[in-house]
Design a protein around this motif. Sequence first.
Motif, mmCIF file in Angstrom:
data_model
loop_
_atom_site.group_PDB
_atom_site.id
_atom_site.type_symbol
_atom_site.label_atom_id
_atom_site.label_comp_id
_atom_site.label_asym_id
_atom_site.label_seq_id
_atom_site.Cartn_x
_atom_site.Cartn_y
_atom_site.Cartn_z
ATOM 1 N N UNK A 31 -33.970 22.630 -16.270
ATOM 2 C CA UNK A 31 -34.207 23.966 -16.804
ATOM 3 C C UNK A 31 -32.986 24.327 -17.642
ATOM 4 N N UNK A 32 -33.123 24.299 -18.983
ATOM 5 C CA UNK A 32 -31.966 24.456 -19.856
ATOM 6 C C UNK A 32 -31.335 25.853 -19.747
ATOM 7 N N UNK A 33 -32.078 26.813 -19.220
ATOM 8 C CA UNK A 33 -31.484 28.143 -19.030
ATOM 9 C C UNK A 33 -30.451 28.142 -17.913
ATOM 10 N N UNK A 34 -30.434 27.063 -17.120
ATOM 11 C CA UNK A 34 -29.476 26.968 -16.009
ATOM 12 C C UNK A 34 -28.335 26.006 -16.297
ATOM 13 N N UNK A 35 -28.384 25.348 -17.447
ATOM 14 C CA UNK A 35 -27.392 24.301 -17.759
ATOM 15 C C UNK A 35 -26.154 24.918 -18.395
ATOM 16 N N UNK A 36 -25.000 24.569 -17.888
ATOM 17 C CA UNK A 36 -23.735 25.015 -18.467
ATOM 18 C C UNK A 36 -22.629 24.058 -18.053
ATOM 19 N N UNK A 37 -21.483 24.214 -18.696
ATOM 20 C CA UNK A 37 -20.303 23.399 -18.392
ATOM 21 C C UNK A 37 -19.169 24.334 -18.012
ATOM 22 N N UNK A 38 -18.379 23.925 -17.028
ATOM 23 C CA UNK A 38 -17.168 24.653 -16.679
ATOM 24 C C UNK A 38 -15.965 23.729 -16.829
ATOM 25 N N UNK A 39 -14.975 24.199 -17.581
ATOM 26 C CA UNK A 39 -13.716 23.469 -17.743
ATOM 27 C C UNK A 39 -12.607 24.228 -17.036
ATOM 28 N N UNK A 40 -11.820 23.509 -16.280
ATOM 29 C CA UNK A 40 -10.666 24.083 -15.595
ATOM 30 C C UNK A 40 -9.409 23.627 -16.312
ATOM 31 N N UNK A 41 -8.615 24.588 -16.758
ATOM 32 C CA UNK A 41 -7.439 24.313 -17.589
ATOM 33 C C UNK A 41 -6.187 24.667 -16.803
ATOM 34 N N UNK A 42 -5.198 23.799 -16.883
ATOM 35 C CA UNK A 42 -3.937 24.042 -16.185
ATOM 36 C C UNK A 42 -3.125 25.105 -16.910
ATOM 37 N N UNK A 43 -2.417 25.930 -16.145
ATOM 38 C CA UNK A 43 -1.519 26.941 -16.713
ATOM 39 C C UNK A 43 -0.100 26.699 -16.221
ATOM 40 N N UNK A 44 0.837 26.685 -17.156
ATOM 41 C CA UNK A 44 2.245 26.475 -16.824
ATOM 42 C C UNK A 44 3.093 27.563 -17.467
ATOM 43 N N UNK A 45 4.211 27.815 -16.857
ATOM 44 C CA UNK A 45 5.272 28.597 -17.487
ATOM 45 C C UNK A 45 6.514 27.730 -17.440
ATOM 46 N N UNK A 46 6.918 27.268 -18.626
ATOM 47 C CA UNK A 46 7.976 26.262 -18.645
ATOM 48 C C UNK A 46 7.463 24.992 -18.002
ATOM 49 N N UNK A 47 8.117 24.549 -16.936
ATOM 50 C CA UNK A 47 7.679 23.363 -16.207
ATOM 51 C C UNK A 47 7.031 23.730 -14.878
ATOM 52 N N UNK A 48 6.825 25.020 -14.632
ATOM 53 C CA UNK A 48 6.278 25.491 -13.367
ATOM 54 C C UNK A 48 4.767 25.665 -13.464
ATOM 55 N N UNK A 49 4.038 25.013 -12.566
ATOM 56 C CA UNK A 49 2.585 25.120 -12.528
ATOM 57 C C UNK A 49 2.198 26.457 -11.923
ATOM 58 N N UNK A 50 1.410 27.253 -12.650
ATOM 59 C CA UNK A 50 1.034 28.586 -12.206
ATOM 60 C C UNK A 50 -0.355 28.646 -11.592
ATOM 61 N N UNK A 51 -1.163 27.632 -11.827
ATOM 62 C CA UNK A 51 -2.545 27.654 -11.349
ATOM 63 C C UNK A 51 -3.482 27.216 -12.459
ATOM 64 N N UNK A 52 -4.739 27.553 -12.331
ATOM 65 C CA UNK A 52 -5.740 27.110 -13.296
ATOM 66 C C UNK A 52 -6.582 28.286 -13.780
ATOM 67 N N UNK A 53 -7.210 28.065 -14.908
ATOM 68 C CA UNK A 53 -8.153 29.022 -15.490
ATOM 69 C C UNK A 53 -9.455 28.293 -15.745
ATOM 70 N N UNK A 54 -10.575 28.903 -15.404
ATOM 71 C CA UNK A 54 -11.877 28.272 -15.588
ATOM 72 C C UNK A 54 -12.640 28.948 -16.717
#
Length: 309
Positions: A31-54
Amino acid sequence: DSSLKLSHSLNLASDISINFVVPAYLLEGYDMSTVYVESTIENYEGETFLGTETVRMEPVEMGSYYYFTLTGITAVQMNDTISTVLYGEKDGQAYYSNVDLYSVAQYAYSQMNKESSSASLKTLCADLLRYGKEAQVYKSYRTNALVDEDMTELHRSYLSDAEAVTFGNNNQILSDLENPVITWAGKSLNLDSKVSVKYIFNLGSYEGPVEELTLKVFYINHQGKVTQTTVPSPELYNVATNRYAFTFDGLLAAELRSVTDVAVYHGDTRLSQTLRYSPDTYGNNKEGQLLVLCKALIAYSDTAKAYFG
């Protein structure tokens, strides 16, 4: 559903974006009305990992494929891993794909390693990685994982000569309107995912609704064609000085030497003199790492023009 496979292409014509591509036949019965993609992107400040954004993306049908386009990848994020999953429902049952791991760097290295890639594409990818690395250094972003650290001597042989880059000298206000209602106050340049110019202006004697103002932009594109575009709805730039700004991000990567003529309008009435500028002019009088970054950016732009032109 392990049969759901994502392939990739990169859009380097304008911003840095990734197309996740799925052949239509793999989605038969879904059912194409239900099809989607989710990308999770890394977030950093300098060299410190802050978490992810979807980020969620809906499908766009193009021929016998479905495209899901992730935009807004900044220059410093080329080496960041993007985790992507495809979701959908078939016969009332929810399915998902295996996790796809990808990055802009992975694309660039794969193209440089292909014997079938043209010399101009290899140079484009090498210059792209150099631009990303210099952006990381300038912004102190993950300098322990620079995007060009895996470039071999062969990869570096594809680089254009950034030291030979010179900048334009296009920065003037034309005397083409007497007693302009609106006056120019300056410009600023954004060097993130897509290079954009913020044109800053004073309202002067204009007393009408600010949201009705538009910016008309004229330039010659990388194919030599005269191009006109209109930017609506200025934003408040500085409360204290009551200055506003239009942001124009319509130039492609190959067009950073294009000279833009811009003016503020209300309807069909021009209210400002013409401001003439080209983004490559920004590199003049810069020093240190910012100068290195500007040279890398314009070298990449020149390579893009040679490749896409």
